[in-house]
Motif scaffolding. Structure first.
Motif, PDB file in Angstrom:
ATOM      1  N   HIS A 196       0.830  -1.193   0.000  1.00 53.94           N
ATOM      2  CA  HIS A 196       0.000   0.000   0.000  1.00 53.94           C
ATOM      3  C   HIS A 196       0.864   1.241   0.000  1.00 53.94           C
ATOM      4  N   LEU A 197       0.374   2.277  -0.690  1.00 48.92           N
ATOM      5  CA  LEU A 197       1.154   3.514  -0.808  1.00 48.92           C
ATOM      6  C   LEU A 197       0.438   4.657  -0.117  1.00 48.92           C
ATOM      7  N   ILE A 198       1.205   5.518   0.558  1.00 47.88           N
ATOM      8  CA  ILE A 198       0.651   6.811   0.970  1.00 47.88           C
ATOM      9  C   ILE A 198       1.688   7.854   0.558  1.00 47.88           C
ATOM     10  N   VAL A 199       1.258   8.741  -0.321  1.00 44.31           N
ATOM     11  CA  VAL A 199       2.170   9.669  -0.981  1.00 44.31           C
ATOM     12  C   VAL A 199       1.813  11.093  -0.585  1.00 44.31           C
ATOM     13  N   ALA A 200       2.768  11.833  -0.022  1.00 40.92           N
ATOM     14  CA  ALA A 200       2.492  13.218   0.376  1.00 40.92           C
ATOM     15  C   ALA A 200       3.284  14.181  -0.485  1.00 40.92           C
ATOM     16  N   GLY A 201       2.665  15.302  -0.845  1.00 42.19           N
ATOM     17  CA  GLY A 201       3.370  16.286  -1.650  1.00 42.19           C
ATOM     18  C   GLY A 201       2.641  17.609  -1.670  1.00 42.19           C
ATOM     19  N   GLN A 202       3.343  18.648  -2.148  1.00 40.45           N
ATOM     20  CA  GLN A 202       2.705  19.966  -2.211  1.00 40.45           C
ATOM     21  C   GLN A 202       1.849  20.106  -3.457  1.00 40.45           C
ATOM     22  N   ARG A 203       2.282  19.444  -4.530  1.00 43.42           N
ATOM     23  CA  ARG A 203       1.516  19.508  -5.773  1.00 43.42           C
ATOM     24  C   ARG A 203       1.480  18.120  -6.393  1.00 43.42           C
ATOM     25  N   VAL A 204       0.497  17.886  -7.231  1.00 38.51           N
ATOM     26  CA  VAL A 204       0.450  16.604  -7.937  1.00 38.51           C
ATOM     27  C   VAL A 204       0.115  16.855  -9.400  1.00 38.51           C
ATOM     28  N   GLY A 205       0.585  17.992  -9.926  1.00 39.27           N
ATOM     29  CA  GLY A 205       0.243  18.361 -11.296  1.00 39.27           C
ATOM     30  C   GLY A 205       1.126  17.645 -12.304  1.00 39.27           C
ATOM     31  N   SER A 206       0.688  17.686 -13.568  1.00 41.45           N
ATOM     32  CA  SER A 206       1.451  17.016 -14.614  1.00 41.45           C
ATOM     33  C   SER A 206       2.767  17.739 -14.861  1.00 41.45           C
ATOM     34  N   ASP A 207       2.936  18.979 -14.296  1.00 39.46           N
ATOM     35  CA  ASP A 207       4.205  19.687 -14.458  1.00 39.46           C
ATOM     36  C   ASP A 207       5.349  18.932 -13.786  1.00 39.46           C
ATOM     37  N   LEU A 208       5.031  18.036 -12.836  1.00 35.61           N
ATOM     38  CA  LEU A 208       6.085  17.272 -12.153  1.00 35.61           C
ATOM     39  C   LEU A 208       6.707  16.240 -13.097  1.00 35.61           C
ATOM     40  N   GLY A 209       5.880  15.644 -13.919  1.00 37.24           N
ATOM     41  CA  GLY A 209       6.398  14.613 -14.817  1.00 37.24           C
ATOM     42  C   GLY A 209       5.243  13.879 -15.449  1.00 37.24           C
ATOM     43  N   PRO A 210       5.545  13.110 -16.494  1.00 36.92           N
ATOM     44  CA  PRO A 210       4.449  12.479 -17.232  1.00 36.92           C
ATOM     45  C   PRO A 210       3.674  11.433 -16.419  1.00 36.92           C
ATOM     46  N   GLY A 211       4.333  10.785 -15.446  1.00 40.45           N
ATOM     47  CA  GLY A 211       3.643   9.686 -14.742  1.00 40.45           C
ATOM     48  C   GLY A 211       2.727  10.135 -13.621  1.00 40.45           C
ATOM     49  N   VAL A 212       2.754  11.440 -13.283  1.00 37.52           N
ATOM     50  CA  VAL A 212       2.066  11.870 -12.073  1.00 37.52           C
ATOM     51  C   VAL A 212       0.549  11.747 -12.167  1.00 37.52           C
ATOM     52  N   THR A 213      -0.014  12.105 -13.317  1.00 36.73           N
ATOM     53  CA  THR A 213      -1.471  12.039 -13.458  1.00 36.73           C
ATOM     54  C   THR A 213      -1.945  10.589 -13.378  1.00 36.73           C
ATOM     55  N   ALA A 214      -1.175   9.697 -14.006  1.00 40.47           N
ATOM     56  CA  ALA A 214      -1.546   8.273 -13.949  1.00 40.47           C
ATOM     57  C   ALA A 214      -1.429   7.759 -12.522  1.00 40.47           C
ATOM     58  N   LEU A 215      -0.411   8.235 -11.790  1.00 36.96           N
ATOM     59  CA  LEU A 215      -0.237   7.805 -10.398  1.00 36.96           C
ATOM     60  C   LEU A 215      -1.411   8.282  -9.553  1.00 36.96           C
ATOM     61  N   ARG A 216      -1.774   9.561  -9.767  1.00 34.29           N
ATOM     62  CA  ARG A 216      -2.871  10.136  -8.991  1.00 34.29           C
ATOM     63  C   ARG A 216      -4.170   9.336  -9.194  1.00 34.29           C
ATOM     64  N   ALA A 217      -4.379   8.877 -10.411  1.00 30.83           N
ATOM     65  CA  ALA A 217      -5.607   8.122 -10.690  1.00 30.83           C
ATOM     66  C   ALA A 217      -5.659   6.817  -9.894  1.00 30.83           C
ATOM     67  N   GLN A 218      -4.477   6.312  -9.514  1.00 30.81           N
ATOM     68  CA  GLN A 218      -4.443   5.049  -8.739  1.00 30.81           C
ATOM     69  C   GLN A 218      -4.612   5.286  -7.241  1.00 30.81           C
TER      70      GLN A 218
END
Ligand SMILES: Nc1ncnc2c1ncn2[C@@H]1O[C@H](COP(=O)(O)OP(=O)(O)O)[C@@H](O)[C@H]1O
Ligand SMILES: [Mg+2]
Length: 440
Positions: A329-351
């Motif tokens: 199980h994952l718990i991910v903390a961050g200030q932003r989760v926008g696609s500006d971080l990298g290409p995989g971020v939006t797909a990660l957020r969807a999970q």
């Protein structure tokens, strides 16, 4: 008003009875544990009085009153008059039940009504009943349940319910706005995303979570690329900790190998998830905590840096996609989760189905954290003030609520981790990966 006087007199008599309780030593019923006595004896009867006396006017003013009579009538032979009928019927108030921090009642909707009408009237109810908040839900067709909260349970110093986590992989990490315990249950929602501006309470939430999971038979793995400042507090209870990006990439790769191993095990046993394996052969559940997600994706433009960012992103996404059934199980903390971080971020957020949104600087971040699942929660998250540290909007049982995390201090966190150091599962593969990771 005379009814107010009568209620106060009854409450005063009850007070005397309760104050004498230690002398008489009669047992109090269990449901009275945790009740705020000031509310139970003073506010509750007064609020019920206000509800009863204002209900009809409130229903008429907020369109909750309906009429079955026609809006026109023929009088005196052939004279037609039209207008609103004089006595519309109003829904009947159910019996108000005392709760720890407010009251709850059920109302049977009148024919033709929908819960939306009651939702729209909630604000008028808070004013007429002089309570902090009113929440309307419709758990059964034809009925609405109205929950009124006397004061903000998330305000500093407000008494909350002290509850402990009981189920494996579930943790009580704070309070919800209705005064109940706020739980993060990885068996119900496998992966979580925590966002918020600096100093909004993300790391404190991770600390509360680790403190609750520490006594459980669970392996905790930390990734904190800001030099391990936050998660190294728990080092004694962590099976592995990566404190820079090189280590993180190596650790994530080792975790992918671990879950691929688990997948093969499940396949051999004909099981669809690790939970279907026999008790003795089930691998230990893993919770991977990532603090400051952006650090994994940052790139200084060099090829090496880009390679690490891509490696981290790919591995993290793979863990999120495959992990749940394999006990990771994952718990991910961050200030932003926008696609500006990298290409995989939006797909990660969807999970990451579980969402916790603390105070944010801009609407965009709140939209990214909550907008795809709960659009109406975005404005609530944006209204969290600078001084409301630890307050957030979070996924709670298929919907969302305002919540506040338990304030776990650095010292408490360190002590808890040391106390449970012995229950840290050994994961040599992961430790080896971190030890052998190249530094960036
Ligand atoms: N639930 C809470 N209750 C009270 N204070 C809190 C709470 N959560 C955080 N804080 C305060 O806010 C400060 C910043 O919290 P922190 O978790 O480090 O924020 P972030 O990781 O988002 O930068 C902490 O030092 C603490 O004093
Ligand atoms: Mg932090």
């Amino acid at each position: 008003m005379p009814w107010e006087l009568i209620i106060w007199l009854i409450s005063a008599a009850l007070c005397v009875v309760l104050l004498m309780q230690p002398v008489w030593e009669y047992p109090l019923p269990r449901w009275l544990d945790g009740i705020a006595w000031g509310w139970a004896l003073g506010g509750f009867p007064l609020t019920v009085g206000r509800m009863v006396t204002t209900w009809r006017r409130l229903c008429i003013a907020t369109d909750l009153a309906v009429t079955n009579r026609p809006r026109h009538a023929v009088i005196a032979g052939d004279l037609m008059v039209s207008g609103s009928p004089l006595r519309p019927s109003v829904p009947r108030l159910g019996l108000p039940r005392l709760t720890r921090s407010g009251l709850r009642l059920r109302i049977r909707m009148l024919p033709g009504q929908t819960p939306a009408l009651y939702l729209a009237a909630a604000e008028a109810m808070t004013h007429d009943w002089r309570v902090y908040g009113v929440r309307v839900v419709s758990p059964r067709r034809g009925w609405v349940t109205i929950t009124a909260t006397a004061r903000d349970p998330l305000a500093d110093g407000a008494a909350g319910v002290v509850a402990r986590s009981v189920r494996l992989l579930s943790a009580v990490v704070g309070l919800t706005e209705d005064g109940g315990p706020w739980g993060i249950d990885f068996r119900a929602v496998p992966h979580w995303l925590v966002v918020g501006a600096t100093q909004s309470g993300k790391s404190t939430l991770l600390a509360s979570l680790v403190s609750e999971l520490a006594p459980q038979p669970v392996a905790l793995v930390g990734i904190d690329c800001k030099g391990g400042l936050e998660l190294s507090l728990f080092e004694a209870r962590l099976s592995a900790l990566a404190s820079n990006r090189g280590e993180a990439a190596a650790l994530l790769a080792a975790l992918v190998v671990e879950i691929e191993g688990r997948m093969a095990e499940c396949r051999a046993a004909g099981a669809r998830s690790v939970w279907e394996l026999a008790d003795g052969s089930r691998p230990v559940p893993l919770v991977v905590l990532v603090d400051e997600l952006a650090e994994l994706y940052l790139s200084d433009g060099s090829r090496e840096s880009k390679r690490l960012a891509v490696e981290c992103s790919t591995a993290l996404l793979r863990l999120a996609q495959l992990g749940a059934a394999l006990g990771l199980h994952l718990i991910v903390a961050g200030q932003r989760v926008g696609s500006d971080l990298g290409p995989g971020v939006t797909a990660l957020r969807a999970q990451l189905g579980g969402r916790v949104c603390h105070r944010v600087h801009d609407e965009q971040t709140a939209l990214m954290a909550l907008g795809d699942l709960w659009p109406d929660a975005v404005a609530v998250a944006q209204s969290i003030g600078e001084d409301e540290r630890g307050v957030a909007v979070a996924t709670v049982g298929g919907s969302w609520l305002r919540v506040r995390s338990t304030h776990t201090t650095t010292e408490q966190a360190r002590l808890t981790a040391m106390m449970h150091a012995k229950s840290t599962p050994a994961m040599p593969g992961l430790v080896h990966a971190v030890g052998g990771g190249d530094l960036s």
